[in-house]
Design a protein around this motif. Structure first.
Motif, PDB file in Angstrom:
ATOM      1  N   GLU A  12       0.857  -1.189   0.000  1.00 48.42           N
ATOM      2  CA  GLU A  12       0.000   0.000   0.000  1.00 48.42           C
ATOM      3  C   GLU A  12       0.898   1.247   0.000  1.00 48.42           C
ATOM      4  OE1 GLU A  12      -3.198   2.261   2.962  1.00 48.42           O
ATOM      5  OE2 GLU A  12      -2.369   0.281   3.464  1.00 48.42           O
ATOM      6  N   SER A  13       0.749   2.088  -1.029  1.00 49.74           N
ATOM      7  CA  SER A  13       1.571   3.297  -1.131  1.00 49.74           C
ATOM      8  C   SER A  13       1.121   4.330  -0.090  1.00 49.74           C
ATOM      9  CB  SER A  13       1.462   3.898  -2.538  1.00 49.74           C
ATOM     10  OG  SER A  13       1.924   2.979  -3.510  1.00 49.74           O
ATOM     11  N   LEU A  14       2.106   4.939   0.593  1.00 48.14           N
ATOM     12  CA  LEU A  14       1.797   5.918   1.635  1.00 48.14           C
ATOM     13  C   LEU A  14       2.232   7.324   1.220  1.00 48.14           C
ATOM     14  CD1 LEU A  14       2.784   3.804   4.788  1.00 48.14           C
ATOM     15  CD2 LEU A  14       0.522   4.152   3.778  1.00 48.14           C
ATOM     16  N   ASP A  15       3.546   7.629   1.348  1.00 48.30           N
ATOM     17  CA  ASP A  15       4.038   8.977   1.051  1.00 48.30           C
ATOM     18  C   ASP A  15       5.275   8.882   0.173  1.00 48.30           C
ATOM     19  OD1 ASP A  15       3.394   9.746   4.478  1.00 48.30           O
ATOM     20  OD2 ASP A  15       2.114  10.163   2.755  1.00 48.30           O
ATOM     21  N   VAL A  16       5.536   9.953  -0.591  1.00 52.67           N
ATOM     22  CA  VAL A  16       6.793  10.095  -1.328  1.00 52.67           C
ATOM     23  C   VAL A  16       7.792  10.767  -0.393  1.00 52.67           C
ATOM     24  CG1 VAL A  16       7.940  11.158  -3.306  1.00 52.67           C
ATOM     25  CG2 VAL A  16       5.616  10.250  -3.545  1.00 52.67           C
ATOM     26  N   ILE A  17       8.888  10.066  -0.070  1.00 48.91           N
ATOM     27  CA  ILE A  17       9.848  10.561   0.918  1.00 48.91           C
ATOM     28  C   ILE A  17      11.139  11.042   0.270  1.00 48.91           C
ATOM     29  CG2 ILE A  17       8.942   9.151   2.785  1.00 48.91           C
ATOM     30  CD1 ILE A  17      11.103   7.110   2.250  1.00 48.91           C
ATOM     31  N   ASN A  57      13.110  12.121  -3.947  1.00 50.27           N
ATOM     32  CA  ASN A  57      13.091  12.061  -5.402  1.00 50.27           C
ATOM     33  C   ASN A  57      14.476  12.367  -5.930  1.00 50.27           C
ATOM     34  OD1 ASN A  57      13.327  15.020  -5.496  1.00 50.27           O
ATOM     35  ND2 ASN A  57      11.183  14.998  -4.851  1.00 50.27           N
ATOM     36  N   ARG A 110       9.434   5.940  -2.377  1.00 52.64           N
ATOM     37  CA  ARG A 110       8.085   5.960  -1.807  1.00 52.64           C
ATOM     38  C   ARG A 110       8.036   5.093  -0.539  1.00 52.64           C
ATOM     39  NH1 ARG A 110       3.484   7.252  -4.633  1.00 52.64           N
ATOM     40  NH2 ARG A 110       4.580   6.854  -6.623  1.00 52.64           N
ATOM     41  N   LYS A 111       7.329   5.584   0.441  1.00 55.28           N
ATOM     42  CA  LYS A 111       7.079   4.821   1.660  1.00 55.28           C
ATOM     43  C   LYS A 111       5.846   3.949   1.439  1.00 55.28           C
ATOM     44  CE  LYS A 111       5.973   5.515   6.564  1.00 55.28           C
ATOM     45  NZ  LYS A 111       5.703   6.544   7.618  1.00 55.28           N
ATOM     46  N   ARG A 152       3.532   0.175   2.704  1.00 52.57           N
ATOM     47  CA  ARG A 152       3.207  -0.779   3.764  1.00 52.57           C
ATOM     48  C   ARG A 152       2.808  -2.099   3.130  1.00 52.57           C
ATOM     49  NH1 ARG A 152      -0.911   1.585   5.902  1.00 52.57           N
ATOM     50  NH2 ARG A 152       0.121   2.596   7.675  1.00 52.57           N
ATOM     51  N   TYR A 158      13.103   0.680   5.603  1.00 50.00           N
ATOM     52  CA  TYR A 158      12.680   2.073   5.803  1.00 50.00           C
ATOM     53  C   TYR A 158      13.331   2.641   7.062  1.00 50.00           C
ATOM     54  CZ  TYR A 158       9.720   6.031   7.041  1.00 50.00           C
ATOM     55  OH  TYR A 158       9.266   7.273   7.396  1.00 50.00           O
TER      56      TYR A 158
END
Length: 587
Positions: free
Chosen positions: A9-14, A16, A23-24, A26, A88
Motif C-alpha cells: 500500500e503506497s503511503l508517502d513520497v519521501i 526524489n 516511496r514509503k 506498507r 525504511y
C-alpha cells in the motif's frame, strides 16, 4: 507486475532524484513499512544503469544491523521502471541532524557523536573486512557487528561516497549506512583508480586521481565526524573545485569548536592524514578506548533491554496461565452442572417409571448400571483432568520462577562485574590521560624556554649585524668622501715633512713609537690652490686632474703623449716602501 504492486500500500513520497522517486509503502500481509525506489531506467545512460545494478548487487550481499537492508527488486520492462524494496529508516539522516542543530544554534553532544561514530565504523568494518579480519568482539556485541563467517566469502566493498546525506537513522536512533550507488566491490585488497564521490568529502588521493583503497573512506568519515562537531565541512571555505583541491592537498584543518575533547580531535586528525598509509583502519579505530567504552555501554544497555523484554514475556506467560486456569475452572463448573442436570433427569425418569409401575426388573437393573457406569467414568475423567491441569500449572510456575531467578542472578552478576571492569578501565584511562597532560605541560615549558633563548640569540645577532653594517657604511663613506688629488697629497705629505725637518728631528721621529691609530686615521689636508667645485658630479681620475701649480685643468692627453710623459720623466728613487713601512720600524 500487478501482483507485486498489489502486495503493498503506497503511503508517502519521501524522496526524489534524477531518475525516479522513493516511496514509503506498507506490506498488506503483515503491515511492515518499507522504502521502495521507483527508477525509470529508460532515461538512464549505460553508466547509470551499471551503477544501479552495482548498488543492488552490493546491498544484496550485505547483511548488517547498521547497513540499510535490501529486500527485493522487480523490473517492469513494459513501463521501463525498476522497483527496489529496501528497509525504511524513519529517523531521517545525519544531514537533518546537522541542520536542526544549526537552526537551534546548539552543538551536537559529544556522547551522541561518539555513538554515531561507533555505529558507522561497525558498518565500514563489515564492508572493508568482509572475511572477518581484525578484531572480533563477543557475540553479544551490537548486532553481532564483527562476526566472522568462514563460509560467506565475499569481496571487499568501498563505499566511496560517505557523507551525512547517506547515513540514515531509524525510529530507535540506530545508524544505517546506505546509498551504495557509487560503491565498488574489489575482489581482493587492491587499489581502485576511478574518480567518484562528493567533492567536500573526497580524499587527497581521489583529488589527485591516484590509486585509492579503504583509507579513502576513512578520510570521508573524518570529514563527516568533523562536520558533526563544527556543523560544517572542514574545507567549506573553498568556493571553486580548484580551490577545494588546494585546501584538501594542503591538509590544513580548522580546529574544532570549544567543548569537544582532545581525544575526539586527535581521532579526526588521524583520519584526515594526507598519507593514506598513516590513516587508521576501521579495525584500529574500533580499538580506541573511547569507542570500546561506547561499545561496552551499548552492549550493556542492550542486555538490560533483553532482560526487560524477557521479564515482560514471562509476565505475559503468567497472565496466559492464569487465564487458562480460569477457563479450566469454568469448564469444570460447566461439566459439573451438566452432570447434575443428567442426574436430575435420571431421577426424574426413575420416578416416572415408578409412577407407571413398571415391573420389569431387568430394565431397572440395566438403567441403574448404565447410569452408575456413566457417572463413574465422568468422575474419573474429571478427576484425571483436574490432576493433570494442577500438576502442569505447578510445574510451569516452578519452571518460570526458577528461570526468572536464574536470569536475574546472571544479570546482577554480569552487571556488577561489568561495573567493576568499566570503573577499572576508566581509572586507568584517567591516570594515563593525566600523565600525558603532565608530560605535555613539562614539554610546553621546555619549548617555551628554548623559544625565549632562541629569540634572545636572534636579537643579539640582529644588533651585531646592525653594528657591522654601520661600521661598513662608515668606512665606505670615509673612502668615498676623498678625491683622488687629496689621496695623493695625503700620501706625499709625510715625505714633505721629512724633507723639511732637521736630521735630529728625523731621528726623533723615526725612533719615537708611532700609534697605529695615527697611521690608519690621517688628518684631512687642505689644498692651497683654487679648484673647480664639483657639486653635481665627480669627474673621472684621468679627465681634468689638476697637476699644475696654477690649478689649471689639463686636457686629457692622448695615449702617445702619456707614453712620452712616462718615458721622458726622470727616474728618482724615493724608496716609498721604506718611507711608509711604519710598522716594521716600530718593531
Amino acid at each position: 507486475m500487478s501482483s507485486f504492486l498489489d502486495q503493498y500500500e503506497s503511503l508517502d513520497v519521501i524522496g526524489n532524484g534524477s531518475f525516479g522517486i522513493i516511496r514509503k509503502v506498507r506490506r498488506k500481509a503483515d503491515g511492515l513499512i518499507f522504502a521502495r525506489k521507483e527508477l525509470n531506467f529508460e532515461r538512464m545512460s549505460e553508466r547509470d544503469r551499471k551503477q544501479i545494478v552495482s548498488e543492488v548487487n552490493i546491498l544484496k550481499d550485505l547483511h548488517h544491523d547498521h547497513i540499510v537492508r535490501y529486500h527485493d527488486r522487480y523490473v517492469d520492462r513494459d513501463a521501463g521502471i525498476l522497483y527496489i524494496l529496501m528497509e525504511y529508516c524513519g529517523g531521517g539522516d545525519l544531514s537533518t541532524i546537522i541542520k536542526q542543530a544549526m537552526r537551534q544554534n546548539r552543538p551536537i553532544p559529544e556522547d551522541t557523536i561518539w555513538n554515531y561514530f561507533m555505529q558507522i565504523l561497525l558498518a565500514l568494518h563489515h564492508c572493508h573486512h568482509p572475511n572477518g579480519h581484525g578484531r572480533t568482539p563477543s557475540s553479544s556485541g551490537l548486532g553481532g557487528a564483527l562476526e566472522s563467517d568462514g563460509k560467506d566469502r565475499r569481496a571487499q566493498i568501498l563505499h566511496r561516497d560517505l557523507k551525512p546525506d547517506n547515513v540514515f537513522l531509524d525510529e530507535s536512533n540506530t545508524v544505517k549506512l546506505g546509498d551504495f550507488g557509487l560503491s565498488k566491490a574489489l575482489p581482493q585488497a587492491s587499489f581502485a583508480n576511478t574518480y567518484v564521490g562528493t567533492p567536500y568529502y573526497m580524499s587527497p588521493e581521489l583529488m589527485q586521481e591516484k590509486a585509492y583503497d579503504s583509507k579513502s573512506d576513512i578520510w570521508s568519515l573524518g570529514c563527516l565526524i568533523y562536520e558533526l562537531c563544527a556543523l560544517k565541512p572542514p574545507f567549506h571555505e573553498a568556493k571553486t573545485h580548484s580551490e577545494l583541491s588546494i585546501f584538501i592537498r594542503n591538509g590544513r584543518i580548522p580546529p574544532l569548536p570549544r567543548g569537544y575533547s582532545t581525544a575526539l580531535s586527535g581521532v579526526i586528525k588521524a583520519m584526515l592524514n594526507l598519507n593514506p598509509a598513516m590513516r587508521p583502519s576501521a579495525t584500529q579505530l574500533l580499538q580506541h578506548e573511547r569507542l570500546e567504552l561506547v561499545l561496552k555501554v551499548t552492549e550493556t544497555e542492550k542486555m538490560l533491554s533483553q532482560v526487560k523484554t524477557h521479564k515482560a514475556t514471562v509476565d505475559s506467560r503468567e497472565r496466559e496461565l492464569v487465564a487458562r486456569e480460569q477457563a479450566l475452572m469454568a469448564k469444570e463448573q460447566h461439566i459439573t452442572a451438566l452432570l447434575t442436570q443428567k442426574d436430575h433427569e435420571i431421577a426424574t425418569l426413575s420416578q416416572m417409571q415408578q409412577h407407571k409401575q413398571y415391573t420389569q426388573q431387568d430394565l431397572d437393573v440395566a438403567i441403574k448400571r448404565a447410569v452408575m457406569e456413566r457417572e463413574d467414568a465422568l468422575r474419573i475423567l474429571v478427576g484425571q483432568r483436574e490432576a493433570e491441569v494442577a500438576a502442569a500449572m505447578v510445574k510451569r510456575e516452578e519452571e518460570i520462577m526458577e528461570a526468572v531467578r536464574r536470569r536475574e542472578a546472571e544479570v546482577c552478576h554480569a552487571w556488577e562485574t561489568r561495573e567493576v571492569e568499566i570503573k577499572r578501565e576508566v581509572d586507568v584511562s584517567i591516570k594515563a590521560v593525566e600523565e600525558r597532560v603532565r608530560w605535555i605541560n613539562v614539554r610546553e615549558e621546555e619549548l617555551r624556554t628554548e623559544a625565549e633563548r632562541q629569540e634572545d640569540v636572534r636579537e643579539e645577532l640582529r644588533e651585531l649585524e646592525e653594528k657591522l653594517k654601520k661600521l661598513e657604511e662608515g668606512v665606505t663613506k670615509g673612502r668615498k668622501e676623498k678625491t683622488p688629488l687629496e689621496e695623493v697629497k695625503n700620501l706625499l705629505k709625510p715625505l714633505a715633512h721629512m724633507t723639511q725637518e732637521t736630521p735630529g728631528q728625523k731621528r726623533r721621529l723615526l725612533s719615537a713609537p708611532t700609534p697605529k691609530a695615527a697611521l690608519f686615521s690621517p688628518q684631512p689636508l687642505e689644498t692651497p690652490i683654487t679648484r673647480p667645485n664639483y657639486d653635481a658630479f665627480l669627474p673621472s681620475a684621468m679627465k681634468g686632474v689638476v697637476l699644475t701649480a696654477t690649478g689649471e685643468t689639463l686636457a686629457t692627453p692622448a695615449p702617445a703623449e702619456v707614453a712620452n710623459l712616462f718615458n721622458n720623466s726622470p727616474k728618482v728613487g724615493l724608496n716609498f716602501t721604506k718611507i711608509f713601512d711604519f710598522e716594521d720600524g716600530d718593531e
